[in-house]
Design a protein around this motif. Sequence first.
Motif, short mmCIF file in Angstrom:
data_model
loop_
_atom_site.label_atom_id
_atom_site.label_comp_id
_atom_site.label_asym_id
_atom_site.label_seq_id
_atom_site.Cartn_x
_atom_site.Cartn_y
_atom_site.Cartn_z
N SER A 160 2.42 -8.68 0.12
CA SER A 160 1.02 -8.62 -0.32
C SER A 160 0.35 -9.98 -0.40
N THR A 182 7.67 -5.44 -0.91
CA THR A 182 6.72 -5.91 -1.93
C THR A 182 7.16 -5.53 -3.33
N ARG A 184 4.73 -4.99 -5.31
CA ARG A 184 3.53 -4.24 -5.70
C ARG A 184 3.41 -2.97 -4.85
N MET A 185 4.18 -1.95 -5.21
CA MET A 185 4.15 -0.71 -4.43
C MET A 185 2.77 -0.05 -4.49
N GLY A 186 1.98 -0.44 -5.50
CA GLY A 186 0.61 0.06 -5.61
C GLY A 186 -0.27 -0.42 -4.47
N GLU A 187 0.19 -1.42 -3.72
CA GLU A 187 -0.58 -1.95 -2.58
C GLU A 187 -0.21 -1.27 -1.26
N LYS A 188 0.47 -0.12 -1.35
CA LYS A 188 0.92 0.58 -0.14
C LYS A 188 -0.23 0.81 0.86
N TYR A 190 -3.06 -0.72 1.18
CA TYR A 190 -3.51 -2.01 1.72
C TYR A 190 -2.56 -2.49 2.83
N PRO A 201 10.39 -1.37 -1.74
CA PRO A 201 10.28 -2.22 -2.93
C PRO A 201 11.15 -3.48 -2.76
N ARG A 320 0.02 -12.63 -8.29
CA ARG A 320 -0.98 -11.58 -8.45
C ARG A 320 -2.16 -11.68 -7.48
N ARG A 322 -3.83 -11.10 -3.96
CA ARG A 322 -3.56 -10.27 -2.79
C ARG A 322 -4.22 -10.89 -1.56
#
Length: 331
Positions: A160, A182, A184-188, A190, A201, A320, A322
């Motif tokens: 990311s 990553t 930040r799996m929440g950025e999949k 993106y 992960p 943090r 991106r």
Amino acid sequence: MAETFHALYLEKGEAGPKVRIGEVPASVLPDGEVLIRVAYSTINYKDAMMVKGIGYRIKDFPFVPGIDLAGTVEQSSCPDFKPGDQVVLNGYGAGEKFAGGYGAYARAKGEWLVAVPEGWTARDTMAVGTAGVTAMLAAMEFERGGLTPGGGDILVTGASGGLGSMSIAMLSALGYRVVAATGRMGEKAYLEQLGAAEIIPRSELEGGPDKPLMARRWAGCVDAVGGKTLATVIASLDQRGVIAACGLTGGNTFTASLIPFFLRGVRLVGIEGGHGPIDERREAWARIARTLSRDRLDAMTTDAVLDDLPSLADEMLAGRVRGRVVIDVNP
Ligand SMILES: NC(=O)c1ccc[n+]([C@@H]2O[C@H](COP(=O)([O-])OP(=O)(O)OC[C@H]3O[C@@H](n4cnc5c(N)ncnc54)[C@H](OP(=O)(O)O)[C@@H]3O)[C@@H](O)[C@H]2O)c1
């Protein structure tokens, strides 16, 4: 030029350098044939460390950081560049050894400069920055090493971040199947938008290898993380796989078995995104301009100003930020 110019600069402080924004004397600029009116810079991990006074010894204050810059030539005694030309400087000591991109003016040797590619703007080149040059140099190492699209997955760690985002966008555009690792799996979404075919992960890699030879998983890797992650990747590379070692966000040392090097012919190549022969870097820039689509560049880029840099540096060192951030250096 006037006797002073606007900049973010570091001033000597009791407990380490202090960040200031204001006027610095023109005498802070180094010697060089080309005077550049800087329009944009960016923030790289190195810049974040410099702004926070981590890991660098600055000899002369005030010091202007910023390893990347782009703008317009104002004066030049170099035959390759004339006033009005749009140029980019990545590295060569800018913002580390001498005044860099966080000021309205910079001076550099002509042999370090690259013309802004046709159809591109100074801002576009700072969205690419050293991160993008490094990613393309890594792709060129894969080609030299015989890795071809369709020849297996390419892992990108620190996915990311700036280097990771650039690597995903360009390697996928070149036809490679890219797997993004990553925290930040929440950025999949993106990462998929940039071209990643699969997201894993980073915890799968950061524990280190459990044996010298693990299952063959990767044909190549652009590694922004180092440390135990790099050791895991070495153990899980396919026959004659290539790792482009670029970064150290997870540690600047590693312990690994030599067995993969001897039994699988694994190749570990360091990428010097901030130095190296200018011809290679001009080739990298030409290839970036042909490879990177406007959509992907826009998807990974945000804008900021000099005042934002101290907090951006904190965010970057905390992992943090991106993608890429362009800095408008003018007030
Ligand atoms: N060789 C060169 O010339 C060159 C050029 C450019 C950059 N670099 C190096 O490459 C690295 C990345 O640079 P960058 O500009 O892309 O920085 P960045 O934008 O801050 O990205 C770094 C990424 O690394 C991951 N990360 C952060 N802390 C981590 C940790 N403790 N363990 C594992 N992963 C972590 C995060 O990705 P996720 O959140 O996706 O996990 C983060 O987004 C830095 O070490 C930098 O110095 C080297």
